[in-house]
Design an enzyme around this catalytic site. Structure first.
Site, PDB file in Angstrom:
ATOM      1  N   TYR A   1       0.844  -1.196   0.000  1.00 63.44           N
ATOM      2  CA  TYR A   1       0.000   0.000   0.000  1.00 63.44           C
ATOM      3  C   TYR A   1       0.883   1.251   0.000  1.00 63.44           C
ATOM      4  O   TYR A   1       0.707   2.160  -0.820  1.00 63.44           O
ATOM      5  CB  TYR A   1      -0.925   0.011   1.222  1.00 63.44           C
ATOM      6  CG  TYR A   1      -1.542   1.366   1.490  1.00 63.44           C
ATOM      7  CD1 TYR A   1      -2.576   1.845   0.699  1.00 63.44           C
ATOM      8  CD2 TYR A   1      -1.067   2.184   2.515  1.00 63.44           C
ATOM      9  CE1 TYR A   1      -3.124   3.102   0.918  1.00 63.44           C
ATOM     10  CE2 TYR A   1      -1.611   3.436   2.742  1.00 63.44           C
ATOM     11  CZ  TYR A   1      -2.637   3.886   1.943  1.00 63.44           C
ATOM     12  OH  TYR A   1      -3.168   5.134   2.160  1.00 63.44           O
TER      13      TYR A   1
ATOM     14  N   LYS B   1     -14.901   1.323   8.237  1.00 66.54           N
ATOM     15  CA  LYS B   1     -13.529   0.875   7.993  1.00 66.54           C
ATOM     16  C   LYS B   1     -13.128  -0.375   8.770  1.00 66.54           C
ATOM     17  O   LYS B   1     -12.056  -0.928   8.546  1.00 66.54           O
ATOM     18  CB  LYS B   1     -12.543   2.018   8.293  1.00 66.54           C
ATOM     19  CG  LYS B   1     -12.626   3.144   7.279  1.00 66.54           C
ATOM     20  CD  LYS B   1     -11.595   4.225   7.536  1.00 66.54           C
ATOM     21  CE  LYS B   1     -10.184   3.720   7.297  1.00 66.54           C
ATOM     22  NZ  LYS B   1      -9.186   4.799   7.400  1.00 66.54           N
TER      23      LYS B   1
END
EC number: 5.1.3.20
Length: 310
Positions: free
Chosen positions: A139, A177
């Site tokens: 990421y 999330k």
């Protein structure tokens, strides 16, 4: 028209909220609502239209005329630092961003995008320079590589291109999330379930730059209004411990530090855990942005009031 990708997500929906507060409702939200719970982030906001992220990028690649676009805030990405499918991450974060960037450059549309403090890895100095960048996960690498791509084209750009390296963002609209939501969110949930709020052993030594999402949205809007280009850290410039976050949460609930339960630190996280982050804000401040950022005590108190509103 204003476009916000990831507009149903955490930071994107807060940018939509900030735009609404400026009286702007001519907003196209682009997102992936496969996780249908994210719709809740848009219920109290006013937008003109919604488009699925895949349909949107197909239009971008085809060079479709999407009308008069004033600015694009590109907040859409896979933001899970625990995701290790590199092909998925690079397609979703890097290739998608490049297509959107070139669409904007060709039409001189201001482009403001989400980078990340994950570009720094476990460095202890956080300045927007190559020597301090060494991501620890794919990421972070996807964000770093796009920043590098932007650096190469910036000298030729005829319209603003601006990336923000978000540090530890917390605040309203992150409910969807799950495990990636902030520590404050999880501690609040534990208390509401009647459990003791839990912190990893050593949390008083783990210090991060926790930045309130309202401040993040404000910087995005200001930089758009002032035609800022470049890559900038977006934190508070001050590291505070996870213990300080917990103390602010328990204080809201009428509890004390003695109510916090300390649990062992997970072995599998030890090699991949940033113990310390603190944004160097010299570059951001040099643009003229001089507004203060909320401290953990201020921001968490505001967030708890929002989370526990009746």
């Amino acid at each position: 028209m204003i476009i916000v990708t990831g507009g149903a997500g955490f930071i994107g929906s807060n940018i939509v909220k900030a735009l609404n507060e400026l009286g702007r409702t001519d907003i196209l939200v682009v997102d992936n609502l496969k996780d249908g719970t994210k719709f809740a982030n848009l219920v109290d906001l006013d937008i003109a239209d919604y488009c699925d992220k895949e349909d949107f990028i197909a239009s971008i690649i085809a060079g479709d005329d999407l009308g008069d676009i004033e600015v694009i805030f590109h907040e859409g990405a896979c933001s899970a630092t625990t995701e290790w499918d590199g092909k998925y991450i690079m397609h979703n974060n890097y290739e998608y961003s490049k297509e959107l960037l070139h669409y904007c450059l060709d039409r001189e549309i201001p482009f403001f995008y989400a980078s990340s403090a994950a570009t720094y890895g476990d460095k202890t100095e956080f300045r927007e320079e190559r020597e301090f960048e060494a991501p620890l996960n794919v990421y972070g690498y996807s964000k770093f590589l796009f920043d590098q791509y932007v650096r190469a084209i910036l000298p030729e750009a005829n319209s603003p291109v601006c990336g923000f390296r978000y540090f530890n963002v917390y605040g309203p609209r992150e409910n969807h999330k799950g495990a990636m939501a902030s520590v404050a969110f999880h501690l609040n949930n534990q208390i509401l379930k009647g459990e003791k709020p839990k912190l990893f052993a050593g949390s008083e030594h783990f210090r991060r730059d926790f930045v309130y999402v309202g401040d993040v949205a404000a910087v995005n809007i200001w930089c758009w209004q002032n035609n800022i280009s470049g890559i900038y850290n977006l934190g508070t410039g001050n590291a505070e411990s996870f213990l300080e976050v917990a103390k602010a949460v328990v204080k809201f609930h009428g509890k004390t530090e003695a109510d916090i339960e300390i649990i062992p630190f997970p072995e599998h996280l030890k090699s991949r855990y940033q113990e310390y982050t603190q944004a160097n804000l010299d570059k951001l401040r040099a643009t003229g942005y001089d507004k203060p950022f909320k401290t953990v005590a201020q921001g968490v108190a505001e967030y708890m009031a929002w989370l526990n509103r009746k």
